[in-house]
Design a protein around this motif. Structure first.
Motif, PDB file in Angstrom:
ATOM      1  N   ALA A 334       3.778  -2.896  -9.905  1.00 63.49           N
ATOM      2  CA  ALA A 334       4.839  -1.802  -9.525  1.00 63.49           C
ATOM      3  C   ALA A 334       4.309  -2.322  -7.724  1.00 63.49           C
ATOM      4  N   LEU A 335       2.775  -2.530  -7.680  1.00 62.38           N
ATOM      5  CA  LEU A 335       2.136  -2.159  -5.725  1.00 62.38           C
ATOM      6  C   LEU A 335       3.143  -3.569  -5.372  1.00 62.38           C
ATOM      7  N   ALA A 336       2.415  -4.982  -7.002  1.00 60.69           N
ATOM      8  CA  ALA A 336       2.987  -6.247  -6.348  1.00 60.69           C
ATOM      9  C   ALA A 336       4.580  -6.020  -6.256  1.00 60.69           C
ATOM     10  N   ASN A 337       5.512  -5.650  -6.862  1.00 62.65           N
ATOM     11  CA  ASN A 337       6.511  -6.044  -6.204  1.00 62.65           C
ATOM     12  C   ASN A 337       6.914  -4.995  -4.755  1.00 62.65           C
ATOM     13  N   SER A 338       6.298  -4.099  -4.326  1.00 61.81           N
ATOM     14  CA  SER A 338       6.604  -3.347  -3.525  1.00 61.81           C
ATOM     15  C   SER A 338       6.673  -3.626  -2.488  1.00 61.81           C
ATOM     16  N   ARG A 339       7.035  -3.532  -0.986  1.00 59.00           N
ATOM     17  CA  ARG A 339       7.232  -3.790   0.471  1.00 59.00           C
ATOM     18  C   ARG A 339       5.034  -3.477   1.019  1.00 59.00           C
ATOM     19  N   LEU A 340       4.766  -3.054   0.128  1.00 60.15           N
ATOM     20  CA  LEU A 340       3.069  -2.962   0.897  1.00 60.15           C
ATOM     21  C   LEU A 340       2.769  -4.673   0.407  1.00 60.15           C
ATOM     22  N   VAL A 341       2.667  -5.199  -0.262  1.00 57.40           N
ATOM     23  CA  VAL A 341       1.984  -6.324  -0.626  1.00 57.40           C
ATOM     24  C   VAL A 341       3.005  -7.716  -0.470  1.00 57.40           C
ATOM     25  N   GLY A 344       0.473 -13.473  -2.060  1.00 65.25           N
ATOM     26  CA  GLY A 344      -0.489 -15.031  -2.065  1.00 65.25           C
ATOM     27  C   GLY A 344      -1.113 -14.855  -0.825  1.00 65.25           C
ATOM     28  N   ARG A 345      -1.035 -13.221   0.246  1.00 60.98           N
ATOM     29  CA  ARG A 345      -1.251 -13.685   1.933  1.00 60.98           C
ATOM     30  C   ARG A 345      -0.511 -12.246   2.172  1.00 60.98           C
ATOM     31  N   SER A 346      -2.777 -12.285   1.955  1.00 58.75           N
ATOM     32  CA  SER A 346      -3.516 -10.122   1.943  1.00 58.75           C
ATOM     33  C   SER A 346      -3.197 -10.319   3.572  1.00 58.75           C
ATOM     34  N   GLU A 347      -3.321 -11.601   4.469  1.00 54.41           N
ATOM     35  CA  GLU A 347      -3.183 -11.377   6.029  1.00 54.41           C
ATOM     36  C   GLU A 347      -1.901 -10.746   6.526  1.00 54.41           C
ATOM     37  N   ALA A 348      -0.844 -10.917   5.777  1.00 52.43           N
ATOM     38  CA  ALA A 348       0.498 -10.626   6.010  1.00 52.43           C
ATOM     39  C   ALA A 348       0.367  -9.020   5.072  1.00 52.43           C
ATOM     40  N   SER A 349      -0.060  -8.642   5.158  1.00 54.72           N
ATOM     41  CA  SER A 349       0.571  -7.362   3.495  1.00 54.72           C
ATOM     42  C   SER A 349       0.123  -6.104   4.836  1.00 54.72           C
ATOM     43  N   ARG A 350       0.892  -4.762   3.915  1.00 57.19           N
ATOM     44  CA  ARG A 350       0.753  -3.680   4.849  1.00 57.19           C
ATOM     45  C   ARG A 350      -0.837  -2.921   4.239  1.00 57.19           C
ATOM     46  N   LEU A 351      -1.072  -3.637   3.044  1.00 52.62           N
ATOM     47  CA  LEU A 351      -1.987  -2.334   2.585  1.00 52.62           C
ATOM     48  C   LEU A 351      -3.028  -2.681   2.736  1.00 52.62           C
ATOM     49  N   THR A 352      -3.337  -3.990   3.460  1.00 49.86           N
ATOM     50  CA  THR A 352      -4.814  -5.203   3.878  1.00 49.86           C
ATOM     51  C   THR A 352      -4.616  -5.191   5.572  1.00 49.86           C
ATOM     52  N   GLY A 353      -3.186  -4.729   6.023  1.00 46.64           N
ATOM     53  CA  GLY A 353      -3.126  -4.989   7.454  1.00 46.64           C
ATOM     54  C   GLY A 353      -3.255  -3.310   8.058  1.00 46.64           C
ATOM     55  N   SER A 354      -1.590  -3.299   9.138  1.00 46.64           N
ATOM     56  CA  SER A 354      -1.572  -2.603   9.955  1.00 46.64           C
ATOM     57  C   SER A 354      -1.683  -0.773   8.799  1.00 46.64           C
ATOM     58  N   LEU A 355      -1.564  -0.796   7.388  1.00 45.08           N
ATOM     59  CA  LEU A 355      -1.980   0.648   6.937  1.00 45.08           C
ATOM     60  C   LEU A 355      -3.404   1.163   6.669  1.00 45.08           C
ATOM     61  N   VAL A 356      -4.440   0.298   7.144  1.00 42.04           N
ATOM     62  CA  VAL A 356      -6.202   0.820   7.130  1.00 42.04           C
ATOM     63  C   VAL A 356      -6.227   0.333   8.698  1.00 42.04           C
ATOM     64  N   SER A 357      -5.542  -0.237   9.139  1.00 38.57           N
ATOM     65  CA  SER A 357      -6.036  -0.503  10.715  1.00 38.57           C
ATOM     66  C   SER A 357      -6.657   0.925  11.483  1.00 38.57           C
ATOM     67  N   LYS A 359      -5.055   2.231  13.585  1.00 34.49           N
ATOM     68  CA  LYS A 359      -3.544   3.494  13.565  1.00 34.49           C
ATOM     69  C   LYS A 359      -3.133   4.135  11.869  1.00 34.49           C
ATOM     70  N   GLY A 360      -3.455   3.267  11.501  1.00 28.84           N
ATOM     71  CA  GLY A 360      -2.909   3.232  10.106  1.00 28.84           C
ATOM     72  C   GLY A 360      -3.133   4.430   9.841  1.00 28.84           C
ATOM     73  N   ARG A 361      -2.805   4.867   8.531  1.00 31.17           N
ATOM     74  CA  ARG A 361      -2.388   6.420   7.570  1.00 31.17           C
ATOM     75  C   ARG A 361      -3.425   5.907   7.190  1.00 31.17           C
ATOM     76  N   MET A 362      -4.191   4.944   6.274  1.00 28.85           N
ATOM     77  CA  MET A 362      -5.244   4.776   5.669  1.00 28.85           C
ATOM     78  C   MET A 362      -6.579   4.849   6.272  1.00 28.85           C
ATOM     79  N   ILE A 374      -9.191  -5.288  -2.904  1.00 29.01           N
ATOM     80  CA  ILE A 374      -8.015  -5.658  -2.603  1.00 29.01           C
ATOM     81  C   ILE A 374      -7.016  -7.002  -2.697  1.00 29.01           C
ATOM     82  N   LYS A 375      -7.718  -7.328  -1.269  1.00 24.67           N
ATOM     83  CA  LYS A 375      -7.394  -8.422  -0.937  1.00 24.67           C
ATOM     84  C   LYS A 375      -6.993  -9.980  -1.947  1.00 24.67           C
ATOM     85  N   ARG A 376      -8.317 -10.138  -2.466  1.00 21.31           N
ATOM     86  CA  ARG A 376      -9.120 -10.923  -3.061  1.00 21.31           C
ATOM     87  C   ARG A 376      -7.641 -10.782  -4.766  1.00 21.31           C
ATOM     88  N   TRP A 377      -7.381 -10.071  -4.747  1.00 24.04           N
ATOM     89  CA  TRP A 377      -5.946  -9.386  -5.724  1.00 24.04           C
ATOM     90  C   TRP A 377      -5.021  -9.804  -5.592  1.00 24.04           C
TER      91      TRP A 377
END
Length: 707
Positions: A334-341, A344-357, A359-362, A374-377
């Motif tokens: 489910a996570l792989a098909n969500s808007r968080l991911v 093939g592009r971890s640099e553009a994914s919210r899960l490894t970008g804005s959310l963990v920056s 100012k991010g909530r994580m 996470i990025k490798r996945w």
């Protein structure tokens, strides 16, 4: 290979008689470990009785190990081509950590005061001295492995070795072999042959096969030879595996081969099973989804508390995470098909970008290594949704190992008198009642020594010397020398008195070094100050050379005097009518305090200094004159007057160990610690008389009231 599941874990948690193998490992690492091994006797017996059916000779182990190294080398080469070799390096180093960090530790209690004159014991101790790097701090094989973990930056829970049990990145199977080996080491008399057999097996195997791929990628800056238990620790010494073979032959000649073969076969079976599991784990970890599934499963419990409002694929994230504790695969799909991911592009994914920056909530929820996982996945996810729907990570999950405990053995009876205590305490493993007796005996003697501890020429200074103990040590040596020369004209004892005094010292001298027996423990023997104590103990027993073994030298002198005593560890020795009861008081103190290297560390350091300094330059020389007058060998006193010297010998080491210990204390704690050291120093010859005994009882009463 089994799917991800925690159901067996829960069943184990609900069983009050179950104990994690990690807990067994951690407790067996403790230098003052006592009751736990008794509870595991039935488990050990079951392990050793397993019929494996595989080859059990040395050649088979060597061939197997060589084949395994080739197997792992090929796996690492495949990972290298896939760009994930670093993942396998990290996981292999952690998988090997519980065993490699205690390499040789199963020999730690094989020498004990009761067998210190025996050839097999000296062979064991010589082998063990190489494992701990005798004479050098942080030089054990385990210390070398810690350096590797630090070099790889994975040593989060690596020191002391018991802390590895806290590292959930390490599977239970990696604790199985070392946990049982260390547990057996706490009962050396019960498993003497088995320990010799398992030790030989591990040395025949050499460096653990999964480390082949690690060494190939990190060949420099690590003492790799130290991580191979088959190799010598000195350039000109015999190989450790040759020494282990000679040890096996000597033991078999005395006691037969059955126990050795049993330990060898068990270790080989355990090693093969562990190696297969590690290979499966590393092979599975080549798939980025494997580590991602592990990560989700490990963090799902805590994360579920914070995600009761966010939806993923039409379902509360909290519900996904609760399910992920036992099966993370549906959530990952489910996570792989969500808007968080963005597959093939971890640099553009919210899960490894804005959310963990910042100012991010994580922010800072994931450490760098987890973010890399996470990025490798994400980068490995297919961009095609149909392909993602079919994705499943490798289904390998090492099992959790729990042990069912037999009821603890009975406390047993405390010694009835001082002679019974002497015999009971000659062995490392004792009943709880004997252990309690020993602790009370030490506390009572130390309480006498703390009473009215006024400074005198025969005690340590009232305050810690600001320049360390070396200047004071030289002053004491001068005092001994002056006393020797002042007494040159005094009459020497007559022959009968000399023989009697030599005899009465036999219960003490035949257990030379026993106050340091606890310092042979693996994690103490190569520590900053412990290495001084271990090398002193090692010297007292002759460094593996029976011709230099102090108890044997003393026995030879007694035989010159017409006295042939029974073996020290036999009940007949302590019952021998030629001894007076008083001759056992200090020996029992030595045997007792040596069991508590941590509880009474400060006092042991003080006692050690008193013992090593006691005869240097004075009474040893005086005693030599007496022995020489009547034609007896002076070898025992000669060797002590040299190895205990105040410049480079045991007295100097004892002073340095105290200075090191004090340097580790806070300024506020040092006065109290110094007083404990002074009490230990005084305890070699505690004050006599009624007042000191009353003071001791008063001090004990006060300590109980504050407890």
């Amino acid at each position: 290979m089994r799917p991800f599941t925690r159901s067996s874990d829960q069943a184990a948690d609900d069983d009050p008689a179950a104990l994690s193998v990690r807990t067994v490992f951690a407790r067996a690492c403790e230098p003052e470990s006592s009751s736990l091994p008794d509870a595991l006797r039935s488990e050990i017996a079951a392990e050793l009785s397993l019929e494996d059916g595989g080859p059990q000779d040395a050649a088979a182990v060597s061939e197997w190990a060589a084949a395994q190294r080739e197997r792992f080398a090929a796996l690492f080469a495949t990972a290298e081509s896939e760009g994930c070799a670093d993942v396998l390096v990290r996981r292999a180093a952690l998988a090997c950590a519980p065993l490699a960090s205690v390499s040789g530790a199963w020999l730690q209690w094989m020498s004990e005061p009761g067998n210190a004159e025996e050839a097999v014991t000296m062979r064991v101790l010589a082998l063990y001295a190489g494992d701990v790097g005798a004479g050098h701090p942080r030089a054990s094989r385990g210390s070398a492995y810690l350096s590797l973990l630090q070099h790889l930056r994975v040593a989060v829970h690596a020191h002391p070795a018991s802390q590895l049990a806290q590292d959930r990145r390490i599977a239970d199977r990696s604790f199985h072999l070392p946990a049982f080996a260390l547990t057996m080491s706490r009962h050396p008399n019960a498993y003497r042959g088995e320990i010799i057999g398992l030790d030989l097996c591990l040395r025949e195997a050499g460096m653990l096969p999964p480390l082949d791929g690690v060494q190939a990628r990190h060949p420099h800056g690590i003492g790799w030879d130290a991580l191979d238990p088959s190799l010598a620790r000195t350039p000109d010494g015999p190989s450790a595996v040759d020494d282990a073979r000679a040890l096996r032959a000597a033991f078999v000649e005395e006691a037969g081969a059955a126990a050795v073969e049993r330990g060898f076969a068990w270790a080989f079976a355990a090693l093969r099973q562990w190696c297969d599991e590690v290979y499966d784990e590393l092979d599975a970890a080549r798939d980025p989804g494997f580590e991602m599934a592990e990560l989700v499963q490990s963090r799902a419990r805590e994360a579920s508390a914070y995600h009761d409002r966010f939806n993923v694929q039409g379902r509360l994230l909290k519900d996904w995470l609760v399910e992920a504790r036992t099966d993370p695969i549906p959530f990952l799909a489910a996570l792989a098909n969500s808007r968080l991911v963005r597959p093939g592009r971890s640099e553009a994914s919210r899960l490894t970008g804005s959310l963990v920056s910042e100012k991010g909530r994580m922010f800072r929820v994931f450490p760098d290594q987890d973010l890399d996982t996470i990025k490798r996945w994400i980068d490995a996810l297919p961009t095609d949704s149909a392909q993602r729907a079919e994705w499943r990570p490798p289904a390998h999950q090492p099992r959790r190992i729990t042990l069912r405990l037999a009821p603890d053995s009975a406390d047993g009876d405390a010694p009835g008198d001082i002679r019974q205590a002497y015999t009971a305490l000659l062995q490392r493993a004792t009943t709880p009642a004997v252990r309690q007796y020993a602790q009370r005996y030490v506390e009572k003697r130390l309480a006498r020594c703390r009473s009215d501890m006024e400074p005198s020429p025969r005690t340590l200074p009232g305050e810690q010397p600001p320049d360390g103990l070396r200047p004071w040590l030289l002053d004491q040596h001068d005092l001994h020398n002056d006393e020797f020369h002042d007494g040159m004209d005094d009459p020497l004892p007559d022959r009968a008195d000399l023989i009697d005094s030599t005899l009465q010292l036999a219960p003490l001298t035949l257990i030379d070094g026993s106050w340091l027996a606890g310092s042979t423990d693996y994690q103490l023997a190569s520590s900053e100050r412990g290495h001084f104590l271990f090398e002193t103990y090692w010297d007292e027993l002759g460094n593996g050379d029976l011709s230099l073994n102090h108890p044997l030298i003393y026995r030879a002198m007694l035989r010159e005097m017409g006295i042939d005593l029974p073996p020290t560890r036999s009940p007949e020795f302590a019952a021998w009518s030629g001894f007076r009861d008083k001759s056992f008081e200090t020996p029992v103190y030595w045997l007792s305090i040596g069991r508590f290297p941590r509880t009474f560390e400060a006092e042991i350091l003080g006692l050690n200094l008193a013992m090593e300094l006691s005869g240097v330059g004075g009474s040893y020389r005086r005693g030599r004159q007496s022995l020489e007058k009547y034609g007896f060998s002076t070898a025992f006193l000669d060797i002590h007057n040299t190895i205990d010297n105040v410049a480079t010998g045991h007295s100097a080491w004892a002073a340095d160990a105290i200075d090191d210990y004090l340097a580790q204390q806070t300024p506020q704690a040092r006065p109290d610690v110094w007083d404990r050291i002074r009490a230990g120093y005084r305890s070699l010859n505690p004050p006599p008389g009624l007042l000191s005994r009353k003071g001791a009882r008063r001090a004990q009463s006060e300590r109980r009231s504050h407890a």
